[in-house]
Write an enzyme that holds these catalytic residues in place. Structure first.
Site, PDB file in Angstrom:
ATOM      1  N   MET A 275       7.423  -4.118  16.812  1.00 56.40           N
ATOM      2  CA  MET A 275       8.370  -3.207  17.436  1.00 56.40           C
ATOM      3  C   MET A 275       7.598  -2.007  17.918  1.00 56.40           C
ATOM      4  SD  MET A 275      11.438  -2.728  18.400  1.00 56.40           S
ATOM      5  CE  MET A 275      11.936  -1.310  19.382  1.00 56.40           C
ATOM      6  N   GLU A 276       7.810  -1.684  19.192  1.00 59.09           N
ATOM      7  CA  GLU A 276       6.948  -0.760  19.916  1.00 59.09           C
ATOM      8  C   GLU A 276       7.242   0.703  19.672  1.00 59.09           C
ATOM      9  OE1 GLU A 276      10.371  -1.978  22.765  1.00 59.09           O
ATOM     10  OE2 GLU A 276       9.137  -2.931  21.236  1.00 59.09           O
ATOM     11  N   ASN A 277       7.703   1.074  18.502  1.00 62.04           N
ATOM     12  CA  ASN A 277       8.037   2.466  18.241  1.00 62.04           C
ATOM     13  C   ASN A 277       6.880   3.392  18.627  1.00 62.04           C
ATOM     14  OD1 ASN A 277      10.437   1.486  16.802  1.00 62.04           O
ATOM     15  ND2 ASN A 277       8.973   0.915  15.214  1.00 62.04           N
ATOM     16  N   HIS A 300       0.860  -6.507  23.187  1.00 60.38           N
ATOM     17  CA  HIS A 300       2.218  -6.411  23.739  1.00 60.38           C
ATOM     18  C   HIS A 300       2.851  -5.065  23.387  1.00 60.38           C
ATOM     19  CE1 HIS A 300       6.049  -8.145  25.200  1.00 60.38           C
ATOM     20  NE2 HIS A 300       6.584  -7.363  24.273  1.00 60.38           N
ATOM     21  N   GLU A 301       2.767  -4.688  22.113  1.00 60.14           N
ATOM     22  CA  GLU A 301       3.398  -3.426  21.700  1.00 60.14           C
ATOM     23  C   GLU A 301       2.686  -2.227  22.328  1.00 60.14           C
ATOM     24  OE1 GLU A 301       6.095  -4.176  20.570  1.00 60.14           O
ATOM     25  OE2 GLU A 301       5.636  -6.190  19.853  1.00 60.14           O
ATOM     26  N   HIS A 304       3.921  -1.681  25.829  1.00 59.21           N
ATOM     27  CA  HIS A 304       5.218  -0.990  25.862  1.00 59.21           C
ATOM     28  C   HIS A 304       5.050   0.526  26.011  1.00 59.21           C
ATOM     29  CE1 HIS A 304       8.644  -3.613  25.440  1.00 59.21           C
ATOM     30  NE2 HIS A 304       8.082  -4.310  24.481  1.00 59.21           N
ATOM     31  N   GLU A 323      10.892  -5.865  28.874  1.00 66.89           N
ATOM     32  CA  GLU A 323      10.091  -6.958  28.344  1.00 66.89           C
ATOM     33  C   GLU A 323       9.350  -7.761  29.409  1.00 66.89           C
ATOM     34  OE1 GLU A 323       9.275  -6.934  25.506  1.00 66.89           O
ATOM     35  OE2 GLU A 323      10.852  -6.021  24.304  1.00 66.89           O
ATOM     36  N   ASP A 380      22.033  -8.929  20.022  1.00 62.67           N
ATOM     37  CA  ASP A 380      21.246  -9.696  19.057  1.00 62.67           C
ATOM     38  C   ASP A 380      21.552 -11.190  19.162  1.00 62.67           C
ATOM     39  OD1 ASP A 380      20.008  -7.437  18.029  1.00 62.67           O
ATOM     40  OD2 ASP A 380      21.523  -7.148  16.477  1.00 62.67           O
ATOM     41  N   TYR A 388      11.620 -11.704  28.840  1.00 65.42           N
ATOM     42  CA  TYR A 388      10.162 -11.639  28.731  1.00 65.42           C
ATOM     43  C   TYR A 388       9.505 -12.532  29.793  1.00 65.42           C
ATOM     44  CZ  TYR A 388      10.829  -9.807  23.923  1.00 65.42           C
ATOM     45  OH  TYR A 388      11.185  -9.074  22.828  1.00 65.42           O
TER      46      TYR A 388
END
Length: 607
Positions: A275-277, A300-301, A304, A323, A380, A388
């Site tokens: 998760m790209e936080n 990937h993250e 982001h 994405e 969800d 993606y």
């Protein structure tokens, strides 16, 4: 007056929140957060003001001078949660005092036995797509980009990390307690307060926090990896190349805007690969396999940081803007570091996944479009690889049409134009048309963006290695076997592509032959193991049932849970019974988001 987002109560006539100041007391005994959130608005407002909440217990709402404000909490709706109506009178700020629910959809509370070190309890958050509202009341739409601060009160032996700059750590002070937490409790011995501040604007779904037995190792001057102590050495080795990836990202897409890229390896219950936080990327421990094959998730993250965090989709209907762009950017980073052949293997794996998603949604073609209509739909529930991979192929098609140099120039202008904003698909398309004049005569944008399925002009990936792997998979049933030369030279990605292109259902002797030769069910790489066990699940191959059960008890990553449970539920009666029994035993180990997804599979297939 109209909603801005199909998944939010945020009203178009109301000012957007520009900053939230949080005070959070983490109560591990009751598995609740006692909190207050002070919301600062973009301009003054009089009248009702709408906020998103889910299972929050509101204690009070007050203005800047602690004057009580009237409010109403509506009955909960299945997807959006409860609308909180606050009556304001020329206010630009107000404070909501509240407590979270033990079953808050964004929060997972882990007891010590559920952690790697089994020493301390642990809490982790996952707010994408619409779960921030279960941690604090907010305008839970990507359009409402916020700055935030937080003071977090935890047991002193714990470390807190957040998607924000760490400001300090000190003993609790008198007068700090929020109104949901009595001062005597805030000042309890054995507690500590950690302070954070996020000065760059983010959508609420990028709010992130974790606390537990957490330590760190330095990767570079602007990057660390955080884990539980027993995982630290392996994680530091696995992610040693993070700085090189950051530098490559900057070369491709411009300066890194978030100052730091720290990585947190979570307990295995985390429902996603990553998760790209901003400032604190969350990662599943399943990417740590010892051969650095999992670093693609980090790529990937990291990507982001430009596409998703810097430029964000306006609503989940535009999710592909996050994405699709990030998958394209990730593969450009991989190509620069590992070569075109390896990048093509990643594209080939994604192509297989995209075709599988088209089959999955054949009865719901709306969700094979790039721009979707998700009114009344839980994001969800329909989460998939379509945004993606179809998004990637759209951008890859653009690159092929105009050339890499011209497309790179477009990307840099796109990022610099829209940085720190949340945009719609239509905004992107207009920018695209303005940049590439006459593009409509070369590429059918309507077909790519607004129509279901894979467009006829999508480019199928081709490479020598990829074609060899796919040919062997296609010829499996006719007796083609992997040579010893292939077996020695293949890396994890080749094995994954091979397994994911085999038929989902095989005869028992074929599955046995594969496993006896290559020991897939015991592989330490989760991508390979789950790809094989998925075949065993769909085939009802009982010899592998213990390995499937062990896997479902060991991880909560939905990428693995979904195919394994789906396979069991579409197989034999014994396999269905195994799925029911394992979920009943293991569900408490899964994040609430994953629990909901698996429950949906049970309802869909177990009828």
């Amino acid at each position: 007056m109209a909603p801005l987002d199909p998944h939010s109560y945020t009203d178009s006539s109301h000012p957007l929140t520009k900053r939230v100041d949080l005070s959070l007391f983490l109560d591990f005994d009751s598995k609740t957060i006692l909190g207050s959130a002070t919301l600062h608005l973009s301009h003054v407002h009089t009248g009702e003001f709408y906020l998103d909440t889910r299972t929050l217990r509101i204690s009070s709402i007050v203005g800047p001078s602690d004057e009580p404000l009237q409010y109403t909490l509506d009955d909960a709706q299945p997807i959006k949660g409860s609308l909180l109506r606050v009556t304001l009178a020329k206010h630009t700020s107000f404070k909501v005092v509240y407590a979270t629910d033990p079953c808050a959809s964004a929060l997972q509370w882990l007891d010590p036995p559920q952690t790697a070190g089994k020493k301390l309890p642990y809490i982790l958050t996952q707010c994408q797509a619409i779960h921030a509202r279960s941690i604090f009341p907010c305008q839970d739409t990507p359009l409402a980009r916020i700055e935030y601060s937080a003071k977090v009160n935890v047991p002193k032996e714990m470390k807190v990390v957040m998607s924000a700059a760490h400001v300090g750590r000190s003993a609790p002070s008198s007068g700090e307690a929020n109104s949901a937490c009595e001062e005597s409790r805030w000042l309890m011995e054995g507690r500590i307060v950690e302070y954070f501040n996020m000065e760059q604007t983010i959508p609420p779904y990028l709010f992130a926090m974790a606390a537990g037995d957490i330590v760190h190792a330095e990767l570079s001057a602007r990057s660390r990896v955080y884990t539980e102590p027993c995982e630290l050495e392996g994680a530091a080795n696995e992610f040693a190349g993070t700085e090189a990836m950051m530098q490559q990202g900057e070369a491709l897409f411009g300066p890194y805007a978030w100052e730091r890229l720290d990585l947190l390896v979570l307990p295995p219950s985390f429902p996603y690969g990553g998760m790209e936080n901003p400032r604190m990327v969350f990662l599943t421990p399943t990417v740590i396999v010892g051969d650095k094959s999992g670093v693609q998730v980090v790529a990937h993250e990291l990507a982001h940081s430009w596409t998703g965090n810097l430029i964000t989709n306006a609503t989940n209907d535009d999710f592909w803007l996050n994405e699709g762009f990030t998958t394209y950017a990730e593969r450009r980073i991989v190509e620069a570091l590992e070569g075109e052949e390896r990048a093509c293997l990643h594209i080939g794996l994604g192509w297989t996944g995209l075709k599988e998603e088209m089959e999955r949604f054949k009865e719901r073609p709306e969700f094979t479009k790039l721009k979707t209509n998700q009114e009344g739909v839980d994001p969800d529930e329909i989460y998939s690889q379509v945004p993606y991979e179809k998004g990637f192929h759209f951008l890859w098609r653009l690159e092929a049409e105009f050339g890499r140099a011209a497309f790179d120039d477009f990307l840099k202008k796109y990022i610099s134009t829209f940085r720190f904003t949340s945009i719609t698909t239509e905004t992107f398309l207009q920018f695209l048309k303005d940049h590439f004049l006459g593009i409509e005569d070369k590429i059918d944008l309507d077909v790519w963006v607004y129509q279901p399925g894979i467009p006829a002009d999508a480019i199928e990936p081709k490479s020598t290695i990829l074609q060899r792997v796919l040919a062997l998979a296609e010829g499996f049933n006719s007796g083609q076997r992997i040579s010893e030369e292939d077996a020695v030279s293949w890396q994890a990605l080749e094995w994954q592509i091979y397994l994911e292109n085999l038929p989902k259902k095989l005869h028992a002797e074929r599955i046995s032959e594969l496993n006896e030769r290559f020991h897939f069910s015991e592989n330490h790489n989760w991508e390979i193991k789950v790809a094989f066990l998925t075949i065993a699940a769909f085939s009802g191959y009982e010899t592998c049932f213990p390995a499937i059960e062990s896997a479902l008890h060991s991880v909560g990553r939905m990428k693995y849970l979904r195919p394994l449970y789906s396979g069991l539920l579409q197989s034999s009666s014994d396999a269905k019974e195994l799925a029911r029994r394992v979920f009943a035993d293991a569900r408490h180990k899964y994040h609430p988001i994953a629990q909901s997804v698996v429950q949906g599979l049970l309802q869909k297939f177990d009828q």
